[in-house]
Design a protein around this motif. Sequence first.
Motif, short mmCIF file in Angstrom:
data_model
loop_
_atom_site.label_atom_id
_atom_site.label_comp_id
_atom_site.label_asym_id
_atom_site.label_seq_id
_atom_site.Cartn_x
_atom_site.Cartn_y
_atom_site.Cartn_z
N ALA A 105 -1.87 -9.33 -20.76
CA ALA A 105 -1.35 -7.97 -20.64
C ALA A 105 -1.91 -7.29 -19.39
O ALA A 105 -1.15 -6.69 -18.61
N VAL A 106 -3.21 -7.39 -19.18
CA VAL A 106 -3.82 -6.80 -17.99
C VAL A 106 -3.26 -7.45 -16.73
O VAL A 106 -2.90 -6.76 -15.76
N GLY A 107 -3.15 -8.77 -16.74
CA GLY A 107 -2.60 -9.48 -15.60
C GLY A 107 -1.17 -9.07 -15.30
O GLY A 107 -0.80 -8.87 -14.13
N ALA A 108 -0.36 -8.92 -16.33
CA ALA A 108 1.04 -8.52 -16.14
C ALA A 108 1.12 -7.13 -15.51
O ALA A 108 1.90 -6.91 -14.57
N LEU A 109 0.33 -6.20 -16.01
CA LEU A 109 0.33 -4.85 -15.45
C LEU A 109 -0.11 -4.86 -13.99
O LEU A 109 0.52 -4.23 -13.14
N VAL A 110 -1.18 -5.58 -13.71
CA VAL A 110 -1.71 -5.66 -12.35
C VAL A 110 -0.67 -6.30 -11.42
O VAL A 110 -0.38 -5.78 -10.34
N GLY A 111 -0.10 -7.42 -11.83
CA GLY A 111 0.87 -8.12 -10.99
C GLY A 111 2.10 -7.28 -10.70
O GLY A 111 2.57 -7.21 -9.55
N GLY A 112 2.64 -6.64 -11.72
CA GLY A 112 3.81 -5.79 -11.52
C GLY A 112 3.51 -4.60 -10.63
O GLY A 112 4.30 -4.26 -9.74
N PHE A 113 2.35 -3.99 -10.83
CA PHE A 113 1.96 -2.82 -10.06
C PHE A 113 1.71 -3.17 -8.59
O PHE A 113 2.27 -2.58 -7.67
N VAL A 114 0.86 -4.17 -8.37
CA VAL A 114 0.46 -4.54 -7.00
C VAL A 114 1.65 -5.02 -6.18
O VAL A 114 1.83 -4.60 -5.03
N SER A 115 2.46 -5.89 -6.76
CA SER A 115 3.60 -6.42 -5.99
C SER A 115 4.58 -5.32 -5.62
O SER A 115 5.12 -5.30 -4.52
N THR A 116 4.77 -4.37 -6.52
CA THR A 116 5.69 -3.26 -6.26
C THR A 116 5.13 -2.34 -5.18
O THR A 116 5.86 -1.90 -4.28
N LYS A 117 3.85 -2.05 -5.26
CA LYS A 117 3.22 -1.19 -4.27
C LYS A 117 3.29 -1.80 -2.87
O LYS A 117 3.59 -1.12 -1.90
N ILE A 118 2.99 -3.10 -2.79
CA ILE A 118 2.98 -3.76 -1.48
C ILE A 118 4.40 -3.86 -0.90
O ILE A 118 4.62 -3.56 0.27
N ALA A 119 5.36 -4.26 -1.72
CA ALA A 119 6.74 -4.38 -1.23
C ALA A 119 7.29 -3.02 -0.83
O ALA A 119 8.02 -2.88 0.15
N ASN A 120 6.96 -2.00 -1.62
CA ASN A 120 7.27 -0.61 -1.30
C ASN A 120 8.77 -0.34 -1.10
O ASN A 120 9.16 0.46 -0.27
N ASP A 121 9.61 -1.06 -1.87
CA ASP A 121 11.04 -0.79 -1.76
C ASP A 121 11.66 -0.45 -3.12
O ASP A 121 12.87 -0.30 -3.24
N GLY A 122 10.81 -0.35 -4.15
CA GLY A 122 11.28 0.06 -5.47
C GLY A 122 11.94 -1.02 -6.30
O GLY A 122 12.30 -0.78 -7.45
N LYS A 123 12.12 -2.20 -5.75
CA LYS A 123 12.79 -3.28 -6.49
C LYS A 123 11.83 -3.95 -7.45
O LYS A 123 10.65 -4.12 -7.16
N LYS A 124 12.38 -4.37 -8.59
CA LYS A 124 11.54 -5.01 -9.61
C LYS A 124 11.49 -6.52 -9.49
O LYS A 124 10.80 -7.18 -10.25
N ILE A 125 12.16 -7.09 -8.52
CA ILE A 125 12.23 -8.55 -8.39
C ILE A 125 10.86 -9.18 -8.21
O ILE A 125 10.59 -10.25 -8.73
N TYR A 126 9.96 -8.51 -7.50
CA TYR A 126 8.63 -9.07 -7.25
C TYR A 126 7.85 -9.17 -8.56
O TYR A 126 7.22 -10.18 -8.85
N ALA A 127 7.92 -8.11 -9.35
CA ALA A 127 7.28 -8.11 -10.65
C ALA A 127 7.88 -9.19 -11.55
O ALA A 127 7.16 -9.89 -12.26
#
Length: 136
Positions: free
Chosen positions: A65-87
């Motif tokens: 659960a912690v890993g999923a939250l971190v992965g979704g958050f970090v990838s979205t922040k870095i990509a910075n385009d609002g898309k959920k594909i990275y998560a």
Amino acid sequence: MMIKKIVAVVAGILLTSVAVGLVQQLGHYLYPLPSGTDPNEPEAIKKYVENAPFMAIFFVIISYAVGALVGGFVSTKIANDGKKIYALIIGILFLFTSIYMMVTIPSPIWFWILGIAVWSLVLLGWKLALNKKNEH
């Protein structure tokens, strides 16, 4: 920028791995293997899982659960385009990894259900990253 998208996924994978590992280390600290149990011996781990305290096993779910939250958050922040594909990429990758582990180490049905469902939390990480973006 393609490089930014690749970095977003790679960073998400790395930080998801670190988060999962840290939470599992905490679980091992709080619920150590019985003395003499070799963590590299699959049969010993299978036997341990059959008799382990609930929380010792549940810490793995918490780590996912912690890993999923971190992965979704970090990838979205870095990509910075609002898309959920990275998560989603991170969630799917770790979902398959989790399923492999559950096949390798026999797990109770509740663990299978939660171990699969919990990776959907990458979408909560994605959403949290979007909300943080909108506050500025």
